[in-house]
Design an enzyme around this catalytic site. Sequence first.
Site, PDB file in Angstrom:
ATOM      1  N   LYS A 162       0.825  -1.212   0.000  1.00 11.26           N
ATOM      2  CA  LYS A 162       0.000   0.000   0.000  1.00 11.26           C
ATOM      3  C   LYS A 162       0.855   1.256   0.000  1.00 11.26           C
ATOM      4  CE  LYS A 162      -3.690  -0.224   2.806  1.00 11.26           C
ATOM      5  NZ  LYS A 162      -4.560  -0.695   3.927  1.00 11.26           N
ATOM      6  N   GLU A 279     -11.625   3.731   9.465  1.00 17.62           N
ATOM      7  CA  GLU A 279     -11.907   2.533   8.676  1.00 17.62           C
ATOM      8  C   GLU A 279     -11.236   1.315   9.313  1.00 17.62           C
ATOM      9  OE1 GLU A 279     -12.659   4.418   4.251  1.00 17.62           O
ATOM     10  OE2 GLU A 279     -10.774   3.349   4.573  1.00 17.62           O
ATOM     11  N   GLU A 292      -7.322   2.840   8.183  1.00 19.02           N
ATOM     12  CA  GLU A 292      -6.899   4.230   7.966  1.00 19.02           C
ATOM     13  C   GLU A 292      -7.950   5.156   8.539  1.00 19.02           C
ATOM     14  OE1 GLU A 292      -6.978   6.055   4.146  1.00 19.02           O
ATOM     15  OE2 GLU A 292      -8.718   4.954   3.454  1.00 19.02           O
ATOM     16  N   ASN A 294      -9.943   8.730   7.521  1.00 19.85           N
ATOM     17  CA  ASN A 294     -10.209   9.766   6.517  1.00 19.85           C
ATOM     18  C   ASN A 294     -10.620  11.040   7.238  1.00 19.85           C
ATOM     19  OD1 ASN A 294      -9.632   8.136   4.284  1.00 19.85           O
ATOM     20  ND2 ASN A 294     -11.658   7.221   4.391  1.00 19.85           N
ATOM     21  N   ARG A 296     -12.066  13.870   6.643  1.00 19.91           N
ATOM     22  CA  ARG A 296     -12.979  14.716   5.860  1.00 19.91           C
ATOM     23  C   ARG A 296     -14.364  14.093   5.920  1.00 19.91           C
ATOM     24  NH1 ARG A 296     -13.645  10.892   1.819  1.00 19.91           N
ATOM     25  NH2 ARG A 296     -11.770   9.662   1.476  1.00 19.91           N
ATOM     26  N   VAL A 299     -18.008  10.411   1.035  1.00 23.55           N
ATOM     27  CA  VAL A 299     -19.041  10.293   0.009  1.00 23.55           C
ATOM     28  C   VAL A 299     -20.330   9.723   0.624  1.00 23.55           C
ATOM     29  CG1 VAL A 299     -19.657   9.119  -2.143  1.00 23.55           C
ATOM     30  CG2 VAL A 299     -17.309   9.939  -1.802  1.00 23.55           C
ATOM     31  N   ARG A 342     -23.742   4.145  -5.603  1.00 20.12           N
ATOM     32  CA  ARG A 342     -23.100   5.222  -6.371  1.00 20.12           C
ATOM     33  C   ARG A 342     -23.403   4.995  -7.850  1.00 20.12           C
ATOM     34  NH1 ARG A 342     -17.130   6.403  -3.705  1.00 20.12           N
ATOM     35  NH2 ARG A 342     -17.697   6.021  -1.537  1.00 20.12           N
TER      36      ARG A 342
HETATM   37  P1  ADP Z   1      -7.923   3.939   0.296  1.00 19.73           P
HETATM   38  O1  ADP Z   1      -7.187   5.046   0.959  1.00 19.73           O
HETATM   39  O2  ADP Z   1      -7.638   3.828  -1.130  1.00 19.73           O
HETATM   40  O3  ADP Z   1      -9.381   3.939   0.674  1.00 19.73           O
HETATM   41  P2  ADP Z   1      -7.626   1.715   2.169  1.00 19.73           P
HETATM   42  O4  ADP Z   1      -6.389   1.466   2.957  1.00 19.73           O
HETATM   43  O5  ADP Z   1      -8.791   2.264   2.884  1.00 19.73           O
HETATM   44  O6  ADP Z   1      -7.263   2.616   0.909  1.00 19.73           O
HETATM   45  O7  ADP Z   1      -8.033   0.338   1.453  1.00 19.73           O
HETATM   46  C1  ADP Z   1      -9.021   0.287   0.469  1.00 19.73           C
HETATM   47  C2  ADP Z   1      -9.625  -1.105   0.430  1.00 19.73           C
HETATM   48  O8  ADP Z   1      -8.607  -2.081   0.161  1.00 19.73           O
HETATM   49  C3  ADP Z   1     -10.276  -1.572   1.721  1.00 19.73           C
HETATM   50  O9  ADP Z   1     -11.592  -1.142   1.855  1.00 19.73           O
HETATM   51  C4  ADP Z   1     -10.146  -3.077   1.621  1.00 19.73           C
HETATM   52  O10 ADP Z   1     -11.182  -3.622   0.827  1.00 19.73           O
HETATM   53  C5  ADP Z   1      -8.837  -3.263   0.898  1.00 19.73           C
HETATM   54  N1  ADP Z   1      -7.742  -3.470   1.870  1.00 19.73           N
HETATM   55  C6  ADP Z   1      -6.885  -2.553   2.348  1.00 19.73           C
HETATM   56  N2  ADP Z   1      -5.989  -3.094   3.213  1.00 19.73           N
HETATM   57  C7  ADP Z   1      -6.290  -4.416   3.280  1.00 19.73           C
HETATM   58  C8  ADP Z   1      -5.732  -5.541   4.000  1.00 19.73           C
HETATM   59  N3  ADP Z   1      -4.672  -5.410   4.811  1.00 19.73           N
HETATM   60  N4  ADP Z   1      -6.314  -6.745   3.805  1.00 19.73           N
HETATM   61  C9  ADP Z   1      -7.361  -6.904   2.980  1.00 19.73           C
HETATM   62  N5  ADP Z   1      -7.923  -5.899   2.283  1.00 19.73           N
HETATM   63  C10 ADP Z   1      -7.402  -4.661   2.425  1.00 19.73           C
HETATM   64  P1  ADP Z   2     -14.935   7.662   0.678  1.00 18.83           P
HETATM   65  O1  ADP Z   2     -14.088   6.986   1.680  1.00 18.83           O
HETATM   66  O2  ADP Z   2     -15.451   8.991   1.071  1.00 18.83           O
HETATM   67  O3  ADP Z   2     -15.993   6.776   0.167  1.00 18.83           O
HETATM   68  P2  ADP Z   2     -13.363   7.482  -1.762  1.00 18.83           P
HETATM   69  O4  ADP Z   2     -12.181   6.632  -1.491  1.00 18.83           O
HETATM   70  O5  ADP Z   2     -14.444   6.946  -2.593  1.00 18.83           O
HETATM   71  O6  ADP Z   2     -13.889   8.053  -0.399  1.00 18.83           O
HETATM   72  O7  ADP Z   2     -12.877   8.889  -2.345  1.00 18.83           O
HETATM   73  C1  ADP Z   2     -13.728  10.022  -2.407  1.00 18.83           C
HETATM   74  C2  ADP Z   2     -13.347  10.871  -3.576  1.00 18.83           C
HETATM   75  O8  ADP Z   2     -12.077  11.417  -3.378  1.00 18.83           O
HETATM   76  C3  ADP Z   2     -13.275  10.127  -4.891  1.00 18.83           C
HETATM   77  O9  ADP Z   2     -13.648  11.014  -5.907  1.00 18.83           O
HETATM   78  C4  ADP Z   2     -11.807   9.735  -4.988  1.00 18.83           C
HETATM   79  O10 ADP Z   2     -11.432   9.540  -6.324  1.00 18.83           O
HETATM   80  C5  ADP Z   2     -11.181  10.957  -4.365  1.00 18.83           C
HETATM   81  N1  ADP Z   2      -9.957  10.693  -3.627  1.00 18.83           N
HETATM   82  C6  ADP Z   2      -9.834  10.015  -2.476  1.00 18.83           C
HETATM   83  N2  ADP Z   2      -8.578  10.029  -2.042  1.00 18.83           N
HETATM   84  C7  ADP Z   2      -7.871  10.732  -2.935  1.00 18.83           C
HETATM   85  C8  ADP Z   2      -6.500  11.124  -3.024  1.00 18.83           C
HETATM   86  N3  ADP Z   2      -5.592  10.804  -2.112  1.00 18.83           N
HETATM   87  N4  ADP Z   2      -6.120  11.865  -4.086  1.00 18.83           N
HETATM   88  C9  ADP Z   2      -7.010  12.223  -5.011  1.00 18.83           C
HETATM   89  N5  ADP Z   2      -8.317  11.903  -4.969  1.00 18.83           N
HETATM   90  C10 ADP Z   2      -8.743  11.171  -3.941  1.00 18.83           C
HETATM   91 MG    MG Z   3     -10.108   3.805   2.609  1.00 16.21          MG
END
Ligand code: ADP
Ligand code: ADP
Ligand code: MG
Length: 476
Positions: A162, A279, A292, A294, A296, A299, A342
């Site tokens: 990641k 999360e 993690e 967030n 803010r 959505v 969505r």
């Molecule tokens: P983002 O910042 O893109 O939302 P996250 O760390 O929240 O990234 O991870 C996005 C998704 O990826 C999670 O909702 C989950 O489905 C999957 N994921 C992330 N970390 C793990 C993990 N350690 N094991 C399994 N699935 C994971």
């Molecule tokens: P949520 O956890 O609110 O459901 P999403 O992971 O779906 O969030 O992201 C919300 C919006 O922000 C989406 O349009 C996504 O593409 C954008 N987004 C999220 N994280 C980032 C980032 N680090 N950089 C750019 N765009 C981001």
């Molecule tokens: Mg996430």
Amino acid sequence: MFQFGIHKILIANRGEIAIRIVRACKDLHIANVAIYTKPDAECLHVKVADEAYCVGDEALKGYLDPAKIIEVAKQCGADAIHPGYGFLSENYEFAKAVEDAGLILIGPKSEVIYKMGNKNVARNLMKENGIPVVPGTDPLNNLSIDKIKSLAKRIGYPVILKSSGGGGGRGIRVVLTENELEENFQSCKREAKAFFNNDEVFMEKYVEKPRHIEFQILGDNYGNIIHLCERDCSIQRRHQKVIEIAPCPTMSDDLRKRMGVAAVAAAKAVGYTNAGTIEFLLDDYDHFYFMEMNTRIQVEHGVTEEVTGVDLIARQIRVAAGEILDLEQSEIKARGTAIEVRITAENAQKGFAPSPGKITGYFPALGPSVRVDTHIYANYEIPPFYDSLLAKLIVKGSSYDLAVSKLERALDEFKIEGVITTLPFLHAISRRRHFRKGFFDTSYLEERLDDILENTASEDSEIIAAIAAAKLKAAK
Ligand code: ADP
Ligand code: ADP
Ligand code: MG
């Protein structure tokens, strides 16, 4: 007039979330200001706000330009800025610049955004505070590939790579065996650098078939922090949320309580203020792990609003203005179930490729306990430059079962003409047996994707044919 220190809010965002914020401002009798770029002038948020200012000719630049946004805020006499989600919402430099300009950022403090913006820093901070995290490593960038391999072996495959600065499902690689490790590590670094300008990558144990459970947090400026129950966001494609549900349809009250306590402790550990989300991943044995934070509004905040009765955007504004949070944890209860889907302008049959164009007909679902947050309308031309989200359909029922029935009905009613959307795809999910029972995890959608797409193939091609026929007719 609102009695606290916010009288005019500039909304540094576009589309449905900007409209949602305008509505909250109007409900609180606070003046509101939209910004837009030239290609986005016809977007509905520009039309509903009290005032609107153009921040440039380019599609995206103005929405991402802290100096320009702060300049407009000062010129129009705004005392606060709401960043929405996406764009600058998790950019600590923007938050700092807003603070330094003497304006109020409707969100947490910039230093909190900074700390939680790095997933790896956040993980370590949580670990120190007794919050369970998935077994994993610090950043791998300075290690040899042999060292990384031995770390992976110790954690045990599958592992997940990641990006520390990641978001929106980007910069994530699942690695099943040692042979795939090096290649994935390199491509993960490249993607992280390209999207987040930070190639720091770390590794975690890949939790197999977990649920994604997140807790909504709300805190004031005086240390009062509560949670507003959880959302189940396990229905995902490519690690991005597609459907969100509040509360989780299968969680026991005991587990809810334990996770809620951990979520509030996590927020307290960083001195959190305003709305945020913790999360977690939840495994089959009811073990949960911090993933993690967030910093803010999300959505999917609407499902929480529907079941708790708390207007989260209004609350964000009120606590940012200095109000003491007058909600006690014991008062917060989820009543019934809310489900959000969505709806995006994407061609599901073509790998979900974006499908911008002109909306020729718009017939949203209506009826009791149906909510649609959107910026589209009939004759709106969807610009190709932005996120493909068109609308969020939120339904509420007194039970999960009733909410799913309502979802199926609402998706049947909902019609968007002129562009290809994911409506048929979502409708197909709403009819699936395991989904209807609440039996799913984060692998649910990917595992059934081909089957679902096959189910909707004829409906999708009918829609595509109708669009082509209408275009031909218009051209004559
Ligand atoms: P983002 O910042 O893109 O939302 P996250 O760390 O929240 O990234 O991870 C996005 C998704 O990826 C999670 O909702 C989950 O489905 C999957 N994921 C992330 N970390 C793990 C993990 N350690 N094991 C399994 N699935 C994971
Ligand atoms: P949520 O956890 O609110 O459901 P999403 O992971 O779906 O969030 O992201 C919300 C919006 O922000 C989406 O349009 C996504 O593409 C954008 N987004 C999220 N994280 C980032 C980032 N680090 N950089 C750019 N765009 C981001
Ligand atoms: Mg996430």
